[in-house]
Design a protein around this motif. Structure first.
Motif, PDB file in Angstrom:
ATOM      1  N   ARG A   1     -13.999   7.160   3.107  1.00 46.57           N
ATOM      2  CA  ARG A   1     -13.540   7.089   1.715  1.00 46.57           C
ATOM      3  C   ARG A   1     -13.866   8.409   1.036  1.00 46.57           C
ATOM      4  N   LEU A   2     -12.843   9.132   0.640  1.00 47.62           N
ATOM      5  CA  LEU A   2     -13.033  10.414  -0.035  1.00 47.62           C
ATOM      6  C   LEU A   2     -12.825  10.224  -1.523  1.00 47.62           C
ATOM      7  N   THR A   3     -13.834  10.613  -2.292  1.00 48.26           N
ATOM      8  CA  THR A   3     -13.753  10.559  -3.747  1.00 48.26           C
ATOM      9  C   THR A   3     -13.859  11.977  -4.280  1.00 48.26           C
ATOM     10  N   VAL A   4     -12.837  12.417  -4.992  1.00 54.02           N
ATOM     11  CA  VAL A   4     -12.822  13.764  -5.579  1.00 54.02           C
ATOM     12  C   VAL A   4     -13.017  13.622  -7.082  1.00 54.02           C
TER      13      VAL A   4
ATOM     14  N   GLN B   1      -4.760   6.386   2.969  1.00 56.01           N
ATOM     15  CA  GLN B   1      -4.340   5.208   2.205  1.00 56.01           C
ATOM     16  C   GLN B   1      -4.990   5.286   0.842  1.00 56.01           C
ATOM     17  N   ILE B   2      -4.178   5.562  -0.159  1.00 54.78           N
ATOM     18  CA  ILE B   2      -4.669   5.525  -1.533  1.00 54.78           C
ATOM     19  C   ILE B   2      -4.894   4.074  -1.897  1.00 54.78           C
ATOM     20  N   LEU B   3      -5.921   3.820  -2.687  1.00 55.37           N
ATOM     21  CA  LEU B   3      -6.321   2.450  -3.004  1.00 55.37           C
ATOM     22  C   LEU B   3      -5.142   1.611  -3.481  1.00 55.37           C
ATOM     23  N   GLY B   4      -4.916   0.503  -2.784  1.00 61.00           N
ATOM     24  CA  GLY B   4      -3.860  -0.426  -3.184  1.00 61.00           C
ATOM     25  C   GLY B   4      -2.469  -0.035  -2.727  1.00 61.00           C
ATOM     26  N   GLN B   5      -2.374   1.087  -1.983  1.00 64.91           N
ATOM     27  CA  GLN B   5      -1.056   1.546  -1.558  1.00 64.91           C
ATOM     28  C   GLN B   5      -0.921   1.495  -0.035  1.00 64.91           C
ATOM     29  N   LYS B   6       0.235   1.913   0.451  1.00 68.68           N
ATOM     30  CA  LYS B   6       0.500   1.792   1.878  1.00 68.68           C
ATOM     31  C   LYS B   6      -0.177   2.901   2.677  1.00 68.68           C
ATOM     32  N   VAL B   7      -0.317   2.642   3.955  1.00 71.77           N
ATOM     33  CA  VAL B   7      -0.819   3.653   4.875  1.00 71.77           C
ATOM     34  C   VAL B   7       0.231   4.759   4.994  1.00 71.77           C
ATOM     35  N   GLU B   8      -0.219   6.008   4.924  1.00 70.24           N
ATOM     36  CA  GLU B   8       0.705   7.154   4.999  1.00 70.24           C
ATOM     37  C   GLU B   8       0.306   8.068   6.153  1.00 70.24           C
ATOM     38  N   PHE B   9       1.265   8.405   6.963  1.00 66.31           N
ATOM     39  CA  PHE B   9       1.043   9.322   8.076  1.00 66.31           C
ATOM     40  C   PHE B   9       0.807  10.733   7.552  1.00 66.31           C
TER      41      PHE B   9
ATOM     42  N   SER C   1      -8.130  11.788  -3.430  1.00 70.43           N
ATOM     43  CA  SER C   1      -9.021  10.631  -3.322  1.00 70.43           C
ATOM     44  C   SER C   1      -8.288   9.494  -2.628  1.00 70.43           C
ATOM     45  N   ALA C   2      -8.839   9.021  -1.519  1.00 68.07           N
ATOM     46  CA  ALA C   2      -8.183   8.005  -0.699  1.00 68.07           C
ATOM     47  C   ALA C   2      -9.109   7.645   0.447  1.00 68.07           C
ATOM     48  N   MET C   3      -8.698   6.629   1.205  1.00 68.94           N
ATOM     49  CA  MET C   3      -9.312   6.364   2.520  1.00 68.94           C
ATOM     50  C   MET C   3      -8.540   7.184   3.548  1.00 68.94           C
ATOM     51  N   TYR C   4      -9.266   7.852   4.402  1.00 69.14           N
ATOM     52  CA  TYR C   4      -8.650   8.628   5.473  1.00 69.14           C
ATOM     53  C   TYR C   4      -9.009   7.977   6.802  1.00 69.14           C
ATOM     54  N   PHE C   5      -7.972   7.626   7.537  1.00 62.03           N
ATOM     55  CA  PHE C   5      -8.162   6.976   8.823  1.00 62.03           C
ATOM     56  C   PHE C   5      -7.753   7.914   9.951  1.00 62.03           C
ATOM     57  N   CYS C   6      -8.591   7.953  10.952  1.00 61.13           N
ATOM     58  CA  CYS C   6      -8.266   8.627  12.201  1.00 61.13           C
ATOM     59  C   CYS C   6      -7.821   7.549  13.189  1.00 61.13           C
ATOM     60  N   ALA C   7      -6.896   7.885  14.055  1.00 60.49           N
ATOM     61  CA  ALA C   7      -6.449   6.961  15.087  1.00 60.49           C
ATOM     62  C   ALA C   7      -6.196   7.729  16.368  1.00 60.49           C
ATOM     63  N   SER C   8      -6.228   7.011  17.474  1.00 58.12           N
ATOM     64  CA  SER C   8      -5.902   7.659  18.746  1.00 58.12           C
ATOM     65  C   SER C   8      -5.116   6.692  19.614  1.00 58.12           C
ATOM     66  N   SER C   9      -4.375   7.252  20.553  1.00 60.07           N
ATOM     67  CA  SER C   9      -3.634   6.438  21.504  1.00 60.07           C
ATOM     68  C   SER C   9      -3.574   7.173  22.827  1.00 60.07           C
TER      69      SER C   9
ATOM     70  N   LYS D   1      -9.577  18.980   7.814  1.00 55.99           N
ATOM     71  CA  LYS D   1     -10.160  19.798   6.748  1.00 55.99           C
ATOM     72  C   LYS D   1      -9.200  19.837   5.572  1.00 55.99           C
ATOM     73  N   ILE D   2      -9.755  19.641   4.394  1.00 58.76           N
ATOM     74  CA  ILE D   2      -8.987  19.845   3.161  1.00 58.76           C
ATOM     75  C   ILE D   2      -9.645  21.029   2.477  1.00 58.76           C
ATOM     76  N   ARG D   3      -8.893  22.104   2.287  1.00 60.49           N
ATOM     77  CA  ARG D   3      -9.488  23.365   1.849  1.00 60.49           C
ATOM     78  C   ARG D   3      -9.946  23.335   0.399  1.00 60.49           C
ATOM     79  N   SER D   4      -9.135  22.851  -0.477  1.00 61.51           N
ATOM     80  CA  SER D   4      -9.446  22.851  -1.908  1.00 61.51           C
ATOM     81  C   SER D   4      -9.000  21.508  -2.457  1.00 61.51           C
ATOM     82  N   THR D   5      -9.947  20.590  -2.530  1.00 64.88           N
ATOM     83  CA  THR D   5      -9.586  19.214  -2.857  1.00 64.88           C
ATOM     84  C   THR D   5      -9.074  19.069  -4.287  1.00 64.88           C
TER      85      THR D   5
END
Lengths: 112, 115
Positions: free
Chosen positions: B111-114, B37-45, B87-95, B78-82
């Protein structure tokens, strides 16, 4: 193209009233529709799930309706409280698809 | 109540560096997801993972991204070469079950800041 729309403007509601949030979608035939709550800087929290063959679902003060003809879901919070203030997200899933497609969310503000 | 945990809560990195975001899903869940989720934007799969392989991935999840379940509890992104735009919030989820017909439990996010 496929689209999910939620009111982008914040919804201001007086405490004790019923808050109603809208989720409209186009070019989808979702099998499931989910509502989540998100507080600032936090992950979404699941609230309710409704299936395409269900018209209404309730949980305590929450109610969700799902109208596949209108392509719309309404999310109601009755007897609203300031603690209900948050952003509410709707998310759709197409049958046999793992991916949830998310709306941008509606910010709800409950005023004391 | 069981919950999804994520570490670190905040990661700052230089552009071009590799980052690994870690998640511990709920123990009896079988399906795992990463969203951003980039700041202020929608959650993206980004990606879903089941039975030790990717079930589905979005267009965002290009060759720079990879996921792994290195042991019985952790699930990593893993992000190989940022890039700056990572830069965004990264959420993990499980079901427990897959598809959108089951509740997804989200972690608190990283929260990842590049720079």
């Amino acid at each position: 193209s496929q689209k999910i729309e939620q009111n982008s403007e914040a919804l201001n509601i007086q405490e004790g009233k019923t808050a109603t949030l809208t989720c409209n979608y186009t070019n989808y035939s979702p099998a499931y529709l989910q509502w989540y709550r998100q507080d600032p800087g936090r992950g979404p929290v699941f609230l309710l799930l409704i299936r395409e063959n269900e018209k209404e679902k309730r949980k305590e003060r929450l109610k969700v309706t799902f109208d596949t003809t209108l392509k719309q879901s309404l999310f109601h919070i009755t007897a609203s409280q300031p603690a209900d203030s948050a952003t509410y997200l709707c998310a759709l899933a197409v049958d046999s698809n793992y991916q949830l497609i998310w709306g941008a969310g509606t910010k709800l503000i409950i005023k004391p | 109540e069981p919950e999804v945990t994520q570490t670190p809560s905040h990661q700052v990195t230089q552009m071009g560096q590799e980052v690994i975001l870690r998640c511990v899903p709920i123990s009896n869940h079988l399906y795992f997801y990463w969203y951003r989720q980039i700041l202020g934007q929608k959650v993206e799969f980004l990606v879903s993972f089941y039975n030790n392989e990717i079930s589905e991935k979005s267009e965002i999840f290009d060759d720079q991204f990879s996921v792994e379940r290195p042991d019985g509890s952790n699930f990593t992104l893993k992000i190989r070469s940022t890039k700056l735009e990572d830069s965004a919030m990264y959420f993990c989820a499980s079901s427990f079950q897959g598809s959108g017909g089951d509740t997804q439990y989200f972690g608190p996010g990283t929260r990842l800041t590049v720079l």
